[in-house]
Design a protein around this motif. Sequence first.
Motif, mmCIF file in Angstrom:
data_model
loop_
_atom_site.group_PDB
_atom_site.id
_atom_site.type_symbol
_atom_site.label_atom_id
_atom_site.label_comp_id
_atom_site.label_asym_id
_atom_site.label_seq_id
_atom_site.Cartn_x
_atom_site.Cartn_y
_atom_site.Cartn_z
ATOM 1 N N VAL A 1 37.719 2.282 -14.794
ATOM 2 C CA VAL A 1 36.506 1.614 -15.264
ATOM 3 C C VAL A 1 36.770 0.144 -15.584
ATOM 4 C CG1 VAL A 1 34.880 1.522 -17.194
ATOM 5 C CG2 VAL A 1 35.378 3.710 -16.111
ATOM 6 N N TRP B 1 36.825 -2.162 -12.481
ATOM 7 C CA TRP B 1 35.489 -2.460 -11.947
ATOM 8 C C TRP B 1 34.719 -3.391 -12.893
ATOM 9 C CZ3 TRP B 1 34.611 -2.071 -7.131
ATOM 10 C CH2 TRP B 1 35.147 -1.030 -6.353
ATOM 11 N N GLN B 2 34.951 -3.245 -14.204
ATOM 12 C CA GLN B 2 34.305 -4.137 -15.162
ATOM 13 C C GLN B 2 34.782 -5.574 -14.968
ATOM 14 O OE1 GLN B 2 35.445 -2.066 -18.750
ATOM 15 N NE2 GLN B 2 33.447 -1.117 -18.987
ATOM 16 N N LEU C 1 33.105 -6.902 -11.915
ATOM 17 C CA LEU C 1 31.699 -7.152 -12.224
ATOM 18 C C LEU C 1 31.542 -8.464 -12.993
ATOM 19 C CD1 LEU C 1 28.711 -6.320 -12.414
ATOM 20 C CD2 LEU C 1 29.304 -4.906 -14.396
ATOM 21 N N SER C 2 32.399 -8.667 -13.996
ATOM 22 C CA SER C 2 32.327 -9.886 -14.804
ATOM 23 C C SER C 2 32.567 -11.130 -13.954
ATOM 24 C CB SER C 2 33.366 -9.812 -15.924
ATOM 25 O OG SER C 2 33.334 -10.982 -16.707
ATOM 26 N N SER D 1 28.835 -2.468 -10.176
ATOM 27 C CA SER D 1 27.948 -1.790 -11.119
ATOM 28 C C SER D 1 27.675 -0.353 -10.692
ATOM 29 C CB SER D 1 26.636 -2.565 -11.235
ATOM 30 O OG SER D 1 25.763 -1.925 -12.134
ATOM 31 N N LEU E 1 30.586 1.825 -11.415
ATOM 32 C CA LEU E 1 30.657 2.158 -12.839
ATOM 33 C C LEU E 1 29.669 3.268 -13.193
ATOM 34 C CD1 LEU E 1 31.002 -1.472 -14.219
ATOM 35 C CD2 LEU E 1 32.680 0.352 -14.514
ATOM 36 N N SER F 1 30.100 5.657 -16.573
ATOM 37 C CA SER F 1 30.247 4.700 -17.665
ATOM 38 C C SER F 1 28.945 4.586 -18.454
ATOM 39 C CB SER F 1 30.632 3.330 -17.114
ATOM 40 O OG SER F 1 30.620 2.368 -18.145
ATOM 41 N N SER G 1 28.987 2.328 -21.083
ATOM 42 C CA SER G 1 29.237 1.115 -21.855
ATOM 43 C C SER G 1 28.055 0.167 -21.740
ATOM 44 C CB SER G 1 30.507 0.433 -21.347
ATOM 45 O OG SER G 1 30.618 -0.871 -21.883
ATOM 46 N N ASP H 1 28.576 -2.950 -19.436
ATOM 47 C CA ASP H 1 28.429 -2.847 -17.985
ATOM 48 C C ASP H 1 26.995 -3.127 -17.561
ATOM 49 O OD1 ASP H 1 31.042 -2.076 -18.089
ATOM 50 O OD2 ASP H 1 30.629 0.060 -17.902
#
Length: 586
Positions: free
Chosen positions: A383, A386-387, A390-391, A406, A409, A414, A416, A419
């Motif tokens: 996770v 991938w975060q 994504l960021s 996304s 995730l 996820s 979170s 995310d």
Amino acid sequence: MLLQLPIFLMELPVYLETLLQKCNSFPRIKQLQAHLMTTGRFQFCPSRSKLLDLCAISPAGDLSFAYHIFRKIRIPRTNDWNAILRGLAQSANPVKAISWYKTMSHGSHRVDALTCSFTLKACARVLACCEATQLHSQVVRYGFIADAKLGTTLLDVYAKTGCLDSAKKVFDEMSKRDIASWNALIAGLAQGDQPIEALSLFKRMRFEGLKPNDRTVLGALSACSQLGAVREGEKIHSFIRDENLDTNVQVSNAVIDMYAKCGLVEKACLVFDNMTCKKSIVSWNTIIMALAMHGDGYKALELFKQMAQAGVPPDVVSYLAVLSACNHAGLVEDGVRLFNSMPACGVTPAVKHYGSVVDLLGRAGRLKEAYDIVNSMPMYPDVVLWQSLLSASITYNNVEIAEIASQKLVDMGSSSCGDFVLLSNVYAKHERWNDVGRVREAMKSRDVKKLPAFSYIELEGTMHKFFTNDYSHEKWREIHRKMEEISFRIKEHGYVAETSFVLHDIEEEEKESALCYHSEKLAVAFGLTSTNEGMPIQVIKNLRICGDCHAVIKIISKIYNREIIVRDRARFHRFKEGSCSCGDFW
């Protein structure tokens, strides 16, 4: 050479004890047990339990052979049961100790305080809070609660399993407390996200005249590290030096970590350089990670080289620390080189190492390379990886990769808030408000809760906590007036609110207002109103600092001529004279 066992020795328990002490190998243990069996003395031997104990827990023994011996006992005594129980509690599978205790207590076999103590230690190892609670009630019923050592063991298991309210209750009800009981609760509070309570207990311990030992200061230093409580940390370090506790390498490592996490990386380096005990690999890893947190990538790389020259081969943690240093300092080529060199140095990259290099490339805008690494990994991306992607996609407005990351995730389950907020952010930047609404609906349907942002600031030994739009502080009116003054003065220096960090489809003026009262800004405003001119201000934030707050605090450091140190969840930002130590790369 096997044991010589004259028959007359078997008549005298004292000689049997001597023979037991000489059983320093498994063949000798087996020979003594065989002799007891063949001479018919095994069933009545008073030292039989000690033989079982020797088999079950000593390096020369064998737990399975101890169980084999136990099964030959016609009427096992409590000590016989306890010997197996103790061995199981220390074994690779301590859950079996809990099952053994249940079998013992449900039968007609008498349990004692040692039985409960060994079982509680097994509960601590497997974090079995529920079983420990049940055992606690039995300890009370059996009348063993007055046993000081058993009380300490019970306190220890509650502390380690995170049942801190129960741990405090046991501590308060103890008629006599030894230093292990104090240490257990201090460590439990520090590890259980109650660092303020841990430090308070440490102070109370010293006030009551008890002398802390190495375990005590490890718990207290951990609490200081979490809080950024540098004044308390310095006092503890002074005590450590006075008592020569820094000869313990674990204590010295904890002092380095404390200074680093309290923003004093220079002091951390000084402690590392002047260590009187032999530096362990943890010592090297701790100081390299400290430099990474403070963005000093070049010095971290130099220490990484010195580590190998000192005959300490880097391990997986060492590489993670130096890659993190490259990441925070923007040393892309160095980071990629180190990552590629890992297999040749006998270290296999794990998911976290892949995540670090993907984050490094992503932050540098090399999204395609980062994405290619993700697709070529020999294991499934986690996770966090991938975060990171994504960021980075949001930073560089790459909607395509942002949507891929996304969706991954979401597929991984996820929940979170971050995310969803990140994806919502990229849609908001492109004014795709329908997509923003779709993300919000997904958050509602998944019952995603936003983690509240908060910031700490220490003033004269007291921690002050602020949330976004906080009105709970006793000086909130003064703080908000200061914020109004700051807002006016920073605009004179060319500040324009970075409203892209506000995700709502609202008017620009409302967005500016929403940004104005972020928790770190309130903490800085409080610092400005509560400390003398020229004094540094240090803030700790539970989440990553947002871009607008970063821009604002840079200007504040110039206008008010203050050094402002902000520790977010990933690193330190040292603001001075209008610039930040991170070089705007974080």
